[in-house]
Design an enzyme around this catalytic site. Structure first.
Site, mmCIF file in Angstrom:
data_model
loop_
_atom_site.group_PDB
_atom_site.id
_atom_site.type_symbol
_atom_site.label_atom_id
_atom_site.label_comp_id
_atom_site.label_asym_id
_atom_site.label_seq_id
_atom_site.Cartn_x
_atom_site.Cartn_y
_atom_site.Cartn_z
ATOM 1 N N SER A 152 -0.743 -1.016 -5.653
ATOM 2 C CA SER A 152 -0.528 -0.226 -6.611
ATOM 3 C C SER A 152 0.862 0.025 -7.032
ATOM 4 O O SER A 152 1.838 -0.584 -6.115
ATOM 5 C CB SER A 152 -0.777 1.112 -5.963
ATOM 6 N N TYR A 165 -0.823 8.471 0.086
ATOM 7 C CA TYR A 165 -1.404 7.414 -0.795
ATOM 8 C C TYR A 165 -0.147 6.484 -0.929
ATOM 9 O O TYR A 165 -0.131 5.267 -0.557
ATOM 10 C CB TYR A 165 -1.826 7.760 -2.092
#
Ligand code: BGC
Length: 267
Positions: A152, A165
């Protein structure tokens, strides 16, 4: 023209929706036989399989929770039973359990690390064992195997309210680079894709209303949200011999999100 992944076998974890589904379709479109892994949405996995098959591709569905070692081992055994081996692993399964850090439960922390990071470890380990056992098959690829980790932009952009996350994706970055270094001499390539905001269920709230979408575009210099196909084509490239000399990188596919968009008209 020969398709780029003809005759190769790919496992795509978390392929029943979102980026995983897009990547599974893209790989199948280039001739790979695809294992559609899912953990809870059997119907959605079935839909992805039907789409691939009706376009003339080959796909099978295998259920496994990637955070569980016994599930991962069983998924690889089933893959070998059906297709004989594996050439490409797309370590994609991932989720968010967002919370203010001081209110984050250990359960929220463990679940995100378990799927997003430990899951990538378990799947990569099994894939690498098979790549080492089999070695290069020149008719199929110059590499003994390829792993693509779905990371990401948050492997580098800190993210308030999403510490679990962001920590998992930072972890994926060093996992990817360490195993890329360890196995490059054995002709195994390991890279990541770092998506920005892609239109999928994981970030539904960020694009669902016109107001939210307008807010989101402030973070994206290209002024559009990404689509799963944008990630699919990057995955095909990283999995194919077109990128044979590429190893240990994160390919950011983010419409420029990493370009400090706050400085567009400021500073
Ligand atoms: C997250 C999305 C988010 C995007 C950009 C992704 O890794 O899962 O929720 O929209 O990063 O911030």
């Amino acid at each position: 023209m020969k398709r780029k992944l003809e005759g190769q076998v790919a496992i795509v974890t978390g392929a029943s929706s979102g980026i995983g589904a897009g990547v599974a379709k893209a790989l199948a479109g280039e001739g790979a036989s695809v294992v559609i892994n899912y953990s809870s949405s059997a119907e959605k996995a079935e839909k992805v399989k039907e789409e691939i098959q009706s376009a003339g591709g080959t796909a099978t569905i295998i259920k496994a929770d990637v955070s569980k070692e016994e599930d991962v081992l069983a998924m690889f055994q089933e893959t070998f039973k059906q297709f004989g081996t594996i050439d490409i692993l797309i370590n994609n399964a991932g989720l968010q359990k967002d919370n203010k850090f001081h209110e984050m439960s250990l359960e929220e922390w463990n679940r995100v690390i378990g799927i997003n990071l430990t899951g990538q470890f378990l799947c990569a380990r099994e894939a690498i064992k098979e790549f080492l056992r089999r070695g290069v098959v020149p008719e199929r690829s110059r590499a003994a195997g390829k792993i693509i980790c779905m990371s990401s932009v948050h492997e580098v952009i800190p993210w308030a309210g999403h510490a679990n996350y962001a920590a998992s994706k930072g972890g994926v970055m060093m996992l990817m680079k360490s195993i890329a270094q360890e196995y490059a001499p054995m002709k195994i390539r390991v890279n990541s894709i770092g998506p920005g905001a892609i239109r999928t269920p994981i970030n539904h709230a960020a694009w669902q209303t016109p107001q939210a979408y307008k807010q989101l575009l402030k973070l994206i210099p290209q002024k559009r949200i990404g689509e799963a196909e944008d990630i699919g084509s990057a995955a095909v490239w990283l999995a194919s011999d077109d990128s044979d000399y590429v190893n240990g990188i994160t390919l950011f596919v983010d419409g420029g999100m990493l370009l400090y968009p706050g400085f567009e008209d400021n500073g």
